[in-house]
Write an enzyme that holds these catalytic residues in place. Structure first.
Site, mmCIF file in Angstrom:
data_model
loop_
_atom_site.group_PDB
_atom_site.id
_atom_site.type_symbol
_atom_site.label_atom_id
_atom_site.label_comp_id
_atom_site.label_asym_id
_atom_site.label_seq_id
_atom_site.Cartn_x
_atom_site.Cartn_y
_atom_site.Cartn_z
ATOM 1 N N ASP A 148 0.812 -1.214 0.000
ATOM 2 C CA ASP A 148 0.000 0.000 0.000
ATOM 3 C C ASP A 148 0.852 1.273 0.000
ATOM 4 O OD1 ASP A 148 -2.799 1.134 0.608
ATOM 5 O OD2 ASP A 148 -1.598 2.039 2.197
ATOM 6 N N GLU B 119 1.708 -0.504 -4.957
ATOM 7 C CA GLU B 119 0.937 0.694 -5.259
ATOM 8 C C GLU B 119 1.785 1.935 -5.030
ATOM 9 O OE1 GLU B 119 -3.006 3.226 -3.891
ATOM 10 O OE2 GLU B 119 -1.603 2.461 -2.424
#
Ligand code: GLC
Ligand code: MG
Length: 585
Positions: free
Chosen positions: A222, A295
């Site tokens: 993330d 990401e």
């Protein structure tokens, strides 16, 4: 060149056309993102859970999914719906128990659907034990987070600098207990870890090992571009970020240019370190390659660093956000081709491409591009070379659900004003998955659901679309069958705008039939002679996949020189003849 050297040349460069190295499982896999809160609720509390995912694995199998990445289900106060983790190795009771997770793993292995976990390394929850200890200056955790006493001018204390958080307002929050500010690049309940502390690094590595031992096949990482911040100067201070003169709202993330808080040169090295943890685990324990999907909302050249460098392996899949970031409903076919080729052209040798068009942070494809383009994106994602990543619901064409300001729960919207909240809220793309025309679209048997169910659920749902030949779901399923063919798995790709309305993707391989995907982006009828755009396609082509905009049927034939496309028609054609030319000729 002498004939001998021509032969050597052909052998070396044509080799990729003839003898193909075996691919790793993930390289052409079809990935599926599940947002567990909204996928399937097994206990009637209106919130999806792990048992719900386990019960739905057969559906993933039905739609040809090789692996699914799950948004966080770990213990969390849910300030950012699970992206604020308070215990990195414990399942949140809302989602179930560790036994439920083990059962999910067992069933997924039985069915052959791989499980990828969301790893949130940039921050924890402020309710995480490590943060509480850090705030209390526990020697072991004192420097786990980024702390600063702030500036004192005329006896008045203010935050250390002008850094702004993604969710609005200063990125620094005062902590009464420690009498210092801590950094939070997202919500104030999401303090940033201090990656300059080796203990933090080791703690992260241990979290990875814990879940690897649980049997998962990899991690989605993330928001890693926020990982490092600039190192403090000799006095322990952090510089202001330069102002963006186009933005006059000091609370808004765009107020400053984030040159010190994102994309620091050290950040990709974190990913290299994690990849090593995964590879070492594989060496010790065997099994298939474990993967990292990363990401980062970073410039494309920065993204390439996440693949690795000459000495270190990086992420197998640095998310390719080119299309999700830059395409819009007015984009013409040249724009599509440019964005697709930007990635293919820059990708370091020996790496694989990946394609993403939706996730839990962006509006639904059908709402961004118009529902007439839902198949277009599904077909494009699944026929480009590399792996595809589909956000749950895109395969049935779910669209954004309007949610009133009062019902809005996303912190990205709630941290701001009512005015314009629709543009910030991520709730519309996070509503319950539409399984059927039953109560709450078959998502939950409870009284209410945590976000409202889309009002179109009686028409847009899995059950109904199973029975409609050209539904989004059936187009998606047909695509998955097609995708297993050799040329789509291993073939070369040429992506071109045929004209400003039509995008063309050619997939080809020595000794095989040629595949052509034609995507009519707009509402104009198009007459095409493919010879003008692509070389070396045999004349006779067969329709092998059509969408509901097409008057043609599977098994129809056409000539390369005269193809008609109706508004928003998308087709996959295959040459009757095989080709015997090398890709570079
Ligand atoms: C990522 C997630 C997003 C979350 C943020 C902070 O961008 O996709 O949902 O709010 O990180 O963890
Ligand atoms: Mg950080």
């Amino acid at each position: 060149m002498s004939p001998k050297w021509v032969l050597v040349f052909l052998f070396c460069f044509g080799a990729s056309d003839i003898s193909l190295a075996a691919k790793a499982w993930w390289q052409t896999a079809s990935f599926y993102q599940i947002y567990p809160r909204s996928f399937k609720d097994s206990d009637g509390d209106g919130i999806g859970d792990l048992k719900g995912v386990t019960d739905s694995l057969a559906y993933l199998k039905e739609i040809g999914i090789a692996a699914t990445w799950l948004s966080p289900f770990l213990e969390s106060p849910m300030a950012d719906f699970g992206y604020d983790i308070s215990n990195f190795t414990k399942v949140d009771p809302l989602f179930g128990t560790m036994e439920d997770f083990d059962e999910l793993m067992a069933k997924s292995k039985k069915l052959g659907v791989r499980i990828i976990l969301d790893f949130v390394p940039n921050h924890s929850s402020n309710e995480c034990e490590w943060f509480i200890k850090s705030a209390a200056k526990d020697p072991e955790y004192k420097d786990f987070y980024v702390w600063h006493p702030g500036k004192i001018e005329n006896g008045v204390r203010s935050p250390p600098n002008n850094w702004v958080s993604v969710f609005r307002g200063s990125a620094w929050e005062w902590h009464e207990g420690r009498q210092e500010y801590f950094l939070h690049q997202f919500h104030k309940k999401q303090p940033d870890f201090n990656f300059r502390n080796p203990q933090v690094r080791e703690t992260m590595n241990e979290i990875l090992r814990f879940w690897l031992r649980k049997g998962i096949d990899g991690f989605r990482v993330d928001a890693i571009h926020h990982g490092f911040e600039i190192a403090p100067d000799a006095d322990g201070n952090y510089p202001d970020e330069p102002r963006n003169d186009w933005n006059n709202d000091p609370e808004d993330y765009g107020y400053v240019d984030h040159i010190y808080t994102v994309d620091q040169p050290e950040t990709p090295h974190l990913v290299y370190e994690w990849r090593k943890v995964l590879d070492d685990f594989q060496k010790e324990n065997g099994g298939d390659e474990r993967i990292l999907m990363v990401e980062a909302w970073s410039p494309i050249d920065t993204m390439m660093h996440y693949y690795g460098n000459d000495t270190a392996e990086g992420a197998q899949i640095p998310f390719n956000f080119q299309m999700i970031s830059y395409l819009w409903s007015g984009s013409d076919a040249y724009h599509y081709a440019e964005l697709i080729n930007a990635w293919l052209d820059r990708m370091p040798a020996g790496r694989s491409a990946n394609w993403v068009i939706g996730n839990h942070d962006k509006n639904r494809v059908g709402s961004r591009f118009g529902s007439e383009r839902i198949d277009l994106f599904n077909i494009l994602l699944l026929t480009l070379p590399g792996c595809s990543i589909t956000y749950n619901g895109e395969e049935i064409g779910m669209t954004d659900v309007w949610i009133s300001w009062n019902d809005t729960v996303d912190p990205q919207a709630c941290n701001g004003f009512e005015d314009g909240y629709e543009y910030r809220s991520r709730d519309p793309a996070r509503t319950p998955f539409q399984w059927s025309d039953a109560k709450h679209a078959g998502f939950s048997t409870g009284e209410t659901t945590w976000l409202p169910v889309g009002t179109d659920y009686e028409l847009v749902n899995v059950k109904r679309q199973r029975g409609i030949t050209f539904s989004h779901l059936n187009v998606f399923k047909q695509l998955q069958v097609l995708r297993s063919e050799k040329v789509l798995q291993d073939g070369n790709a040429e992506v071109k705008a045929v004209n400003s309305n039509v995008l063309g993707v050619k997939r080809y391989l020595y000794g095989e039939q040629v595949y052509i995907v034609l995507l009519n982006v707009f509402e104009h009828v198009q007459y095409i002679n493919l010879d003008d755009s692509f070389k070396g396609i045999p004349n006779e082509l067969e329709y092998i996949l059509v969408n509901d905009k097409s008057p043609r049927r599977k098994g129809d034939f056409t000539s390369v020189k005269s193809i008609t496309l109706m508004p928003h028609e998308v087709v996959v054609l295959r040459s009757v003849e095989k080709i015997y030319t090398f890709s570079f000729l």
